[in-house]
Design a protein around this motif. Structure first.
Motif, PDB file in Angstrom:
ATOM      1  N   LEU A 203     -63.446  14.583  -5.995  1.00 14.75           N
ATOM      2  CA  LEU A 203     -62.078  15.028  -5.696  1.00 14.75           C
ATOM      3  C   LEU A 203     -62.078  16.243  -4.768  1.00 14.75           C
ATOM      4  N   GLY A 204     -63.035  17.145  -5.001  1.00 16.77           N
ATOM      5  CA  GLY A 204     -63.149  18.323  -4.135  1.00 16.77           C
ATOM      6  C   GLY A 204     -63.464  17.945  -2.699  1.00 16.77           C
ATOM      7  N   LYS A 205     -64.356  17.000  -2.537  1.00 17.91           N
ATOM      8  CA  LYS A 205     -64.709  16.559  -1.183  1.00 17.91           C
ATOM      9  C   LYS A 205     -63.525  15.904  -0.496  1.00 17.91           C
ATOM     10  N   GLN A 206     -62.793  15.122  -1.289  1.00 15.78           N
ATOM     11  CA  GLN A 206     -61.609  14.478  -0.708  1.00 15.78           C
ATOM     12  C   GLN A 206     -60.587  15.518  -0.243  1.00 15.78           C
ATOM     13  N   GLU A 207     -60.396  16.518  -1.080  1.00 21.85           N
ATOM     14  CA  GLU A 207     -59.436  17.574  -0.722  1.00 21.85           C
ATOM     15  C   GLU A 207     -59.917  18.352   0.494  1.00 21.85           C
ATOM     16  N   ALA A 209     -61.906  17.247   2.858  1.00 24.17           N
ATOM     17  CA  ALA A 209     -61.793  16.388   4.032  1.00 24.17           C
ATOM     18  C   ALA A 209     -60.352  16.347   4.539  1.00 24.17           C
ATOM     19  N   ALA A 210     -59.417  16.307   3.622  1.00 20.32           N
ATOM     20  CA  ALA A 210     -58.001  16.280   4.019  1.00 20.32           C
ATOM     21  C   ALA A 210     -57.612  17.578   4.725  1.00 20.32           C
ATOM     22  N   SER A 211     -58.067  18.718   4.260  1.00 13.09           N
ATOM     23  CA  SER A 211     -57.759  20.016   4.885  1.00 13.09           C
ATOM     24  C   SER A 211     -58.335  20.089   6.290  1.00 13.09           C
ATOM     25  N   SER A 212     -59.537  19.589   6.490  1.00  7.80           N
ATOM     26  CA  SER A 212     -60.174  19.618   7.812  1.00  7.80           C
ATOM     27  C   SER A 212     -59.402  18.764   8.817  1.00  7.80           C
ATOM     28  N   LEU A 213     -58.920  17.629   8.373  1.00  8.43           N
ATOM     29  CA  LEU A 213     -58.162  16.730   9.251  1.00  8.43           C
ATOM     30  C   LEU A 213     -56.848  17.372   9.686  1.00  8.43           C
ATOM     31  N   ASP A 214     -56.197  18.064   8.758  1.00 11.72           N
ATOM     32  CA  ASP A 214     -54.950  18.759   9.105  1.00 11.72           C
ATOM     33  C   ASP A 214     -55.203  19.835  10.146  1.00 11.72           C
ATOM     34  N   ALA A 215     -56.335  20.527  10.022  1.00 19.30           N
ATOM     35  CA  ALA A 215     -56.661  21.578  10.992  1.00 19.30           C
ATOM     36  C   ALA A 215     -56.890  20.994  12.373  1.00 19.30           C
ATOM     37  N   GLN A 216     -57.520  19.842  12.422  1.00 20.17           N
ATOM     38  CA  GLN A 216     -57.775  19.203  13.713  1.00 20.17           C
ATOM     39  C   GLN A 216     -56.474  18.802  14.392  1.00 20.17           C
TER      40      GLN A 216
END
Length: 239
Positions: A203-207, A209-216
Motif C-alpha cells: 500500500l505504501g508503494k502504491q501511495e 507511486a501515485a504521489s510521484s505521478l502527480d508531481a510529474q
C-alpha cells in the motif's frame, strides 16, 4: 482339601469387596486382571473340591438307602419265617415242631439283621444332614464367586473403555492446544503478521507511486506555462 477349608475360602472370596481392593491398587486395571485370574483359578479349584464333596454325599445317601432297603427286606424275611413256623406248629404233625423252631430261629436272625441295618441307617442320617448343609453352602458360595467374576470382568471392561476415552480426549486437547490460532506466539499468528506487513508495504508503494505521478503532471503543467510566456515575449519583440 477339607470341606471346612473349601467352605472358608469360597465364603471369603465371595464376600471380597472389589471397590475396596481397587481403591488400594496403584494400577486398577492390572489389579482387576490379577483378580480375574485368581478368581478363575479359585473357582476351578473350588468346583473340583465341591464336586468331590457332593460325590461323597451321594455315596452316603446311597449307602443309607441300601440300609433302609435291607432293613425292610430282613423284616419281610423275618415275617415269612415266623409265619412258616406258626404254620408248622398248627399242623400238629410229628417232627413239625422241630422245623417250626428252626424257622423261628431264622426269623430271629432276620430280625437281628433288620435291627443292624436300621441302626446303620440311623447312624448315617446326622452325617448326611450335615453334609447336605455343607454342600448347599458350597453351591451358594460358588454361585456368589461366579457372580463376582462377572462383576470383575464388567468393571475391567468399563475401566479399560474409560481409560481409552480419557486418553483420546487428552490427545485431542493437546492437539487443539498446539494449533491454537489465538495464540500470538504461534507460527500461524507470526505468519499472519508478516502478511499484514507485506500488505502495508505494498500500500505504501502504491501511495508513493501515485504521489510521484502527480508531481510529474504538475511539472508538465509548469513547463506549458513557461512555453506560453516565452512565445508571447517573442511576439512582442517582433512588433
Amino acid at each position: 482339601m477339607s470341606k471346612q477349608t473349601v467352605l472358608g475360602r469360597v465364603t471369603q472370596l465371595a464376600k471380597a469387596n472389589i471397590n475396596a481392593l481397587l481403591d488400594q491398587a496403584e494400577d486398577p486395571q492390572k489389579m482387576l486382571d490379577q483378580l480375574i485370574r485368581d478368581y478363575t483359578n479359585n473357582i476351578t479349584e473350588a468346583e473340583t473340591a465341591v464336586a468331590t464333596t457332593i460325590g461323597n454325599l451321594r455315596m452316603l445317601e446311597a449307602d443309607h438307602a441300601e440300609d433302609v432297603d435291607a432293613a425292610a427286606e430282613w423284616g419281610r424275611k423275618a415275617l415269612a419265617a415266623s409265619r412258616k413256623a406258626d404254620e408248622l406248629r398248627g399242623s400238629g404233625a410229628a417232627g413239625d415242631a422241630d422245623s417250626a423252631d428252626k424257622f423261628d430261629g431264622l426269623a430271629k436272625v432276620a430280625l437281628g439283621r433288620q435291627l443292624q441295618s436300621e441302626k446303620e441307617a440311623r447312624t448315617a442320617e446326622p452325617t448326611i444332614a450335615a453334609q447336605t448343609e455343607v454342600v448347599d453352602k458350597l453351591k451358594s458360595g460358588l454361585d456368589s464367586m461366579r457372580n463376582k467374576l462377572t462383576e470383575l470382568k464388567a468393571k475391567r471392561d468399563e475401566l479399560v473403555a474409560r481409560a481409552k476415552t480419557a486418553q483420546a480426549q487428552n490427545t485431542m486437547m493437546d492437539a487443539v492446544k498446539n494449533i491454537d490460532v489465538m495464540d500470538p506466539t504461534s507460527d500461524l499468528a507470526r505468519f499472519e503478521d508478516k502478511v499484514r506487513r507485506e500488505e502495508a508495504k505494498a500500500l505504501g508503494k502504491q501511495e508513493l507511486a501515485a504521489s510521484s505521478l502527480d508531481a510529474q503532471f504538475e511539472a508538465l503543467d509548469d513547463l506549458g506555462t513557461s512555453s506560453e510566456i516565452e512565445a508571447r515575449l517573442a511576439a512582442l519583440k517582433s512588433r
